[in-house]
Scaffold this active site. Structure first.
Site, short mmCIF file in Angstrom:
data_model
loop_
_atom_site.label_atom_id
_atom_site.label_comp_id
_atom_site.label_asym_id
_atom_site.label_seq_id
_atom_site.Cartn_x
_atom_site.Cartn_y
_atom_site.Cartn_z
N ASP A 99 50.92 61.28 12.26
CA ASP A 99 49.47 61.19 12.11
C ASP A 99 48.88 59.86 12.55
O ASP A 99 47.82 59.46 12.10
CB ASP A 99 49.11 61.42 10.63
CG ASP A 99 49.95 60.56 9.68
OD1 ASP A 99 50.43 59.49 10.11
OD2 ASP A 99 50.13 60.97 8.52
N GLU A 121 56.50 67.15 11.76
CA GLU A 121 55.90 66.80 10.47
C GLU A 121 54.46 67.30 10.42
O GLU A 121 53.53 66.59 10.05
CB GLU A 121 55.96 65.29 10.21
CG GLU A 121 55.74 64.95 8.73
CD GLU A 121 55.78 63.46 8.46
OE1 GLU A 121 56.75 63.02 7.81
OE2 GLU A 121 54.86 62.74 8.87
N GLU A 135 44.63 58.53 9.06
CA GLU A 135 45.72 59.48 9.31
C GLU A 135 45.36 60.92 9.00
O GLU A 135 45.79 61.85 9.69
CB GLU A 135 46.97 59.05 8.53
CG GLU A 135 47.64 57.81 9.05
CD GLU A 135 47.06 56.52 8.50
OE1 GLU A 135 47.59 55.44 8.84
OE2 GLU A 135 46.05 56.58 7.73
N HIS A 216 50.83 48.80 2.88
CA HIS A 216 50.20 48.51 4.16
C HIS A 216 49.00 49.40 4.47
O HIS A 216 48.37 49.24 5.50
CB HIS A 216 51.22 48.71 5.29
CG HIS A 216 51.57 50.15 5.53
ND1 HIS A 216 52.50 50.82 4.76
CD2 HIS A 216 51.10 51.05 6.42
CE1 HIS A 216 52.60 52.07 5.19
NE2 HIS A 216 51.76 52.25 6.19
N ARG A 218 45.55 51.09 5.18
CA ARG A 218 44.22 50.55 5.48
C ARG A 218 43.25 50.75 4.33
O ARG A 218 42.42 49.90 4.03
CB ARG A 218 43.66 51.20 6.74
CG ARG A 218 44.30 50.78 8.04
CD ARG A 218 43.74 51.57 9.21
NE ARG A 218 44.38 51.22 10.46
CZ ARG A 218 43.94 50.29 11.31
NH1 ARG A 218 42.84 49.62 11.01
NH2 ARG A 218 44.56 50.04 12.43
N HIS A 248 54.21 43.56 5.21
CA HIS A 248 53.73 44.08 6.49
C HIS A 248 53.08 42.96 7.31
O HIS A 248 52.51 42.02 6.76
CB HIS A 248 52.72 45.20 6.24
CG HIS A 248 52.48 46.09 7.41
ND1 HIS A 248 51.57 45.77 8.40
CD2 HIS A 248 53.02 47.27 7.78
CE1 HIS A 248 51.55 46.73 9.31
NE2 HIS A 248 52.42 47.66 8.96
#
Length: 374
Positions: A99, A121, A135, A216, A218, A248
Site C-alpha cells: 500500500d 497482500e 496507505e 513511524h 505518518r 526510523h
C-alpha cells in the site's frame, strides 16, 4: 521466441522488499518466468539492507527520493519513471505489494498501458481513509483494478468481495512475510554473525524483559509521537524492563524520540536494523510495541504479543486471534496494556500462545503458480 512469462516486480520500501524477496526468489528460480525487478528506492538505506541480505540486484533503480519531497511530487515522479521502465520492459504482468506510494503509482502506470497487475497482500482494509494515511487509499486504488488479488487471509478476501471485486480474481495465499521470516531465521541460525550486532545490548540488558519497539506512521506525527514517547519514559522507570527502539530515519520521528528518550538508562535508541537483526530483536523481545503493519504479522510467528499504537488496523485477524491488541497513542493506555502483559502471566500467555493467522511459509510458491496460470 521465449514462451516464458515476463514479470516485472516493482517496490520501493523496506517492508515491501521483505515481503517480496521470497517471491522474487521463487520467480527467478522458476523456468516459467523471465523475472525483472524495479525499485523506486522510496526507502533508500533501509531498502538496500534488505536487497543485500536477500541477494537481489535490481534491473532498474529509480532512486526517486529527494529531501523534503511532498507526497504528490513523489507520486508524480514514480508514475512517470515507472512508466518509462514499463515501456522498456513490456512485461506480461507487473507485481506490486501492499500500500505504498510506489505501489499505487506503479499499478496506475501499468493500468495506463493495459498491463495486468498482481497485487500481493491485497484486501487489507482499516475502513478509515485517514488511518493509516495515505496507505488506506493507496491499496483501495490498486484493489479497484488489479487483475490478480493475492489476499493473505480469508478476512482480506472477504473485504475485496464486499467491494464487488470479481471472485475469480481473488485467492487466499497467506502472507509472504512469514516466508521471509522463516528464510532469514534459518540464515541467522546457520550464520549467527548475521545478527551479532545486538549482542552488546543483550548483555547490557541481561535479566530484564525486553520490549521491542517501532514507530513511524505518518498519522502519528506530532502529538501521537509525543504521547508514545511519554509512555516509553514511564515504562522505562521500571527496573525489570528495557526498551530497544530502532528509530526510523524520518525526522518527524527522530526529533521527538531523541529529545525525550535519549540518555534513559533502560532505553536503547539505535539505528534502523537490517532484516536479520530485526528478526533477532523479535526473537529476544518479551513483547512488541509498534505502529507498523508488518510487525503485527511477524511477531506472532515467534510467539510475541503485539500492542498496536494505532486507532485502527487493517489486520483485524490478529486482533480476532488474540495475537495483537489496539492501544492507540494515548500514553495511559499504552502503559496500562504493557503493564498488564508484564505483570499478568495469564494475559501474556493468552496472547503469546494464540494461533498466528497470517501464513504458513509457502505463500510465494502459491503466487508464482497463480501467475503462471493466469
Amino acid at each position: 521466441m521465449s514462451s516464458r512469462r515476463k514479470i516485472l516486480t516493482v517496490f520501493g520500501t523496506r517492508p515491501e522488499a521483505i515481503k517480496l524477496f521470497p517471491l522474487v526468489h521463487a520467480l527467478a528460480e522458476d523456468e516459467r518466468f523471465d523475472s525483472r525487478v524495479c525499485i523506486s528506492a522510496q526507502h533508500r538505506e533501509m531498502l538496500d539492507q534488505v536487497l543485500e541480505i536477500a541477494g537481489i540486484v535490481p534491473d532498474h533503480d529509480l532512486d526517486l527520493m529527494t529531501p523534503g519531497q511532498t507526497l504528490d511530487a513523489l507520486t508524480a515522479r514514480a508514475l512517470v519513471e515507472i512508466g518509462k521502465v514499463l515501456d522498456e520492459e513490456r512485461p506480461d504482468w507487473i507485481v506490486v505489494q501492499g500500500d505504498t506510494t510506489t505501489v499505487m503509482a506503479g499499478a496506475i502506470a501499468a493500468y495506463y498501458r493495459k498491463i495486468p497487475v498482481c497485487h500481493v497482500e491485497a484486501g487489507l482494509r482499516s475502513g478509515d481513509i485517514h488511518h493509516p494515511w495515505p496507505e488506506e487509499v493507496n491499496r483501495r486504488v490498486v484493489g479497484s483494478f488489479a487483475a490478480l488479488h493475492c489476499a493473505p487471509t480469508p478476512t482480506a478476501r472477504d473485504a475485496l468481495l464486499r467491494e464487488n471485486v470479481a471472485a475469480g480474481s481473488v485467492y487466499v495465499t497467506g502472507n509472504t512475510v512469514i516466508d521471509a521470516l522463516r528464510w532469514v531465521t534459518q540464515r541467522v541460525g546457520e550464520q549467527p554473525a548475521l545478527a551479532a550486532g545486538l549482542s552488546e545490548l543483550e548483555a547490557r540488558f541481561a535479566g530484564k524483559r525486553i520490549i521491542g519497539m517501532t514507530s513511524h506512521r505518518r498519522e502519528n506525527f506530532g502529538e501521537g509521537m509525543e504521547n508514545i514517547a511519554t509512555a516509553v519514559q514511564r515504562l522505562a522507570a521500571r527496573e525489570d524492563v528495557a526498551i530497544i527502539f530502532p528509530v526510523h530515519l524520518n525526522p518527524n520521528v527522530r526529533a521527538v524520540m531523541n529529545a525525550r528518550l535519549a540518555g534513559l538508562d533502560n532505553v536503547a535508541l539505535i539505528e534502523p536494523l537490517d532484516y536479520p537483526h530485526f528478526a533477532r530483536l523479535l526473537d529476544i523481545s518479551h513483547l512488541m510495541l509498534t505502529d507498523s503493519g508488518g510487525v503485527q504479522e511477524e511477531a506472532p510467528a515467534l510467539g510475541k504479543p503485539v500492542l498496536v499504537m494505532r486507532e485502527t488496523t487493517e489486520r483485524p485477524e490478529g486482533i480476532a486471534a488474540g495475537t495483537a491488541k489496539l492501544v492507540g497513542t494515548d500514553a495511559d493506555a499504552i502503559v496500562r496494556e504493557t503493564t498488564r502483559l508484564l505483570d499478568d502471566e495469564a494475559a501474556y500467555a493468552a496472547m503469546a500462545r494464540a494461533h498466528n493467522p497470517f501464513g504458513d511459509g509457502h505463500s510465494a510458491a502459491r503466487i508464482a503458480d497463480l501467475l503462471a496460470e493466469a
